[in-house]
Design an enzyme around this catalytic site. Structure first.
Site, PDB file in Angstrom:
ATOM      1  N   GLY A  71       0.832  -1.197   0.000  1.00  0.00           N
ATOM      2  CA  GLY A  71       0.000   0.000   0.000  1.00  0.00           C
ATOM      3  C   GLY A  71       0.864   1.243   0.000  1.00  0.00           C
ATOM      4  O   GLY A  71       2.057   1.198   0.299  1.00  0.00           O
ATOM      5  N   GLU A  72       0.238   2.394  -0.340  1.00  0.00           N
ATOM      6  CA  GLU A  72       0.962   3.662  -0.397  1.00  0.00           C
ATOM      7  C   GLU A  72       1.461   4.092   0.980  1.00  0.00           C
ATOM      8  O   GLU A  72       2.511   4.707   1.101  1.00  0.00           O
ATOM      9  CB  GLU A  72       0.056   4.767  -0.971  1.00  0.00           C
ATOM     10  CG  GLU A  72      -0.173   4.680  -2.462  1.00  0.00           C
ATOM     11  CD  GLU A  72       1.090   4.945  -3.262  1.00  0.00           C
ATOM     12  OE1 GLU A  72       1.909   5.772  -2.828  1.00  0.00           O
ATOM     13  OE2 GLU A  72       1.267   4.311  -4.312  1.00  0.00           O
ATOM     14  N   HIS A  73       0.680   3.777   2.019  1.00  0.00           N
ATOM     15  CA  HIS A  73       1.027   4.243   3.362  1.00  0.00           C
ATOM     16  C   HIS A  73       2.101   3.354   3.977  1.00  0.00           C
ATOM     17  O   HIS A  73       1.987   2.132   3.981  1.00  0.00           O
ATOM     18  CB  HIS A  73      -0.212   4.246   4.248  1.00  0.00           C
ATOM     19  CG  HIS A  73      -0.103   5.146   5.442  1.00  0.00           C
ATOM     20  ND1 HIS A  73       0.815   4.928   6.451  1.00  0.00           N
ATOM     21  CD2 HIS A  73      -0.776   6.269   5.774  1.00  0.00           C
ATOM     22  CE1 HIS A  73       0.687   5.875   7.360  1.00  0.00           C
ATOM     23  NE2 HIS A  73      -0.268   6.700   6.978  1.00  0.00           N
ATOM     24  N   SER A  74       3.136   3.974   4.508  1.00  0.00           N
ATOM     25  CA  SER A  74       4.164   3.208   5.211  1.00  0.00           C
ATOM     26  C   SER A  74       3.556   2.540   6.437  1.00  0.00           C
ATOM     27  O   SER A  74       2.673   3.098   7.095  1.00  0.00           O
ATOM     28  CB  SER A  74       5.290   4.148   5.642  1.00  0.00           C
ATOM     29  OG  SER A  74       6.288   3.448   6.336  1.00  0.00           O
ATOM     30  N   ARG A  75       4.019   1.315   6.750  1.00  0.00           N
ATOM     31  CA  ARG A  75       3.485   0.596   7.908  1.00  0.00           C
ATOM     32  C   ARG A  75       4.532  -0.381   8.397  1.00  0.00           C
ATOM     33  O   ARG A  75       5.406  -0.809   7.645  1.00  0.00           O
ATOM     34  CB  ARG A  75       2.181  -0.132   7.602  1.00  0.00           C
ATOM     35  CG  ARG A  75       2.337  -1.236   6.553  1.00  0.00           C
ATOM     36  CD  ARG A  75       2.119  -0.716   5.135  1.00  0.00           C
ATOM     37  NE  ARG A  75       2.250  -1.765   4.157  1.00  0.00           N
ATOM     38  CZ  ARG A  75       3.368  -1.976   3.453  1.00  0.00           C
ATOM     39  NH1 ARG A  75       4.448  -1.280   3.677  1.00  0.00           N
ATOM     40  NH2 ARG A  75       3.394  -2.922   2.552  1.00  0.00           N
TER      41      ARG A  75
END
Length: 330
Positions: A71-75
């Site tokens: 996904g685009e969001h870092s996690r």
């Protein structure tokens, strides 16, 4: 903040687990397929909220495999971040104790490594969420190999399937994204760098020079959101008293104009306190003589909070939802 924003069945199953505890309620579920992330807002009695979040985490860990999650969001993990936020009748110290108990359960019962952050941080460099998350799950195994920035709990073995969770206590944060009339993520990133308090690094023959950003207590990045077909400046407002929604929105408009880009509305992730919108209303000359509903509605329209989806004040503003909870309580 859970690393699943596409599979509705999983998103709903996680919400149902969180909502299965008496004394705690899921106030809002906010999913984004591009970020591949869902923000669950849960409120209630502190002990009930602890149990609710544990059940949420247990179901998330059962359903999500970080080895295939993108996904685009870092996690950093299946359950990326768990902040406990004191709202009414609870101190930050009490919220910290909730976080410490919950984080210990994640490690002891679910074998998920835990980082403490914000009020729970064990050292200054671990207080900041971006510093703890670093480059995300993809580089988590490298930390174990190099024995650097290891989790506070679970520093021995890497949980490949679930990653790690970041747990702490903090005051209210507003996640506020601004939509641009361009699909160029590089422009969004340039705007974000100038907005955020930490500013940006300039590299030259003389070395690295850090330039300060415009707004303290603001974090920001730029990215492209395929679902909306536009670039966004994604911000976290850590203290809306020092850097308000109005400040962030107006500064973004000014900087975007330098790149010949317009602001095309905005997006709230999760929920926000009423006062944050009332401040916007005040700045656009909707004074205290106007009914509060009109002021809130005016602020929503000014920020363009319905530009990429519906926005119902009674669902997205904390105070009405908390009042409804109190009314429903026996």
């Amino acid at each position: 903040n859970v690393s699943e924003g596409r599979d509705k069945a999983s998103i709903d199953a996680i919400a149902n687990e969180a909502d299965s505890v008496s004394g705690a309620s899921v106030l809002h579920v906010d999913s984004n397929p591009d970020a591949n992330r869902t923000v669950y807002t849960i409120a209630g009695d502190s002990k009930a909220v602890e149990e609710s979040v544990f059940r949420l985490a247990r179901e998330s860990i059962r359903l999500i495999d970080m080895r295939s999650q993108k996904g685009e969001h870092s996690r950093l993990g299946a359950v990326d971040v768990i902040p406990f936020v004191p709202l009414q009748g609870v101190t930050l110290q009490e919220a910290t104790q909730c976080a410490l108990r919950l984080g210990s359960r994640l490690y002891e019962e679910l074998s998920v490594p835990v980082y403490w952050y914000e009020a729970c941080a064990t050292e200054a460099q671990r207080k900041s969420l971006p510093k703890v998350r670093g480059r995300g799950y993809q580089f988590l195994s490298e930390r174990y190999q190099k024995k650097t920035l290891l989790p506070d709990l679970g520093a021995v073995s890497f949980n490949e399937k679930s990653g790690a969770s970041i747990v702490g206590a903090r005051d209210i944060l507003i996640a506020f994204n601004i939509n641009l009339s361009t699909d160029d993520a590089a422009i969004a990133q340039k705007i974000a760098e100038r907005l955020r308090g930490s500013g940006w690094l300039e590299r030259s023959e003389r070395g690295k020079v850090r330039h300060a950003g415009l707004l303290p207590d603001v974090r920001a990045i730029g990215w492209y959101m395929e679902t909306y077909k536009c670039a966004q400046v994604s911000t976290n407002i850590l203290n809306y008293s020092t850097s308000s929604l109005f400040d962030v929105f107006e500064a973004c408009k000014r900087i975007a104009a330098e790149y010949e880009v317009l602001v095309r509305g905005s997006e709230l992730i999760g929920m926000l306190p009423e006062r944050a919108l009332l401040d916007v209303a005040f700045n656009i000359d909707l004074g205290s003589e106007s009914p509060i509903v009109e002021r809130l509605e005016g602020a929503v329209e000014y920020l363009g909070l319905r530009s990429v989806g519906g926005f119902k004040i009674e669902e997205r503003v904390l105070e009405p939802r908390l009042s409804a909870l109190e009314t429903a309580s026996p």
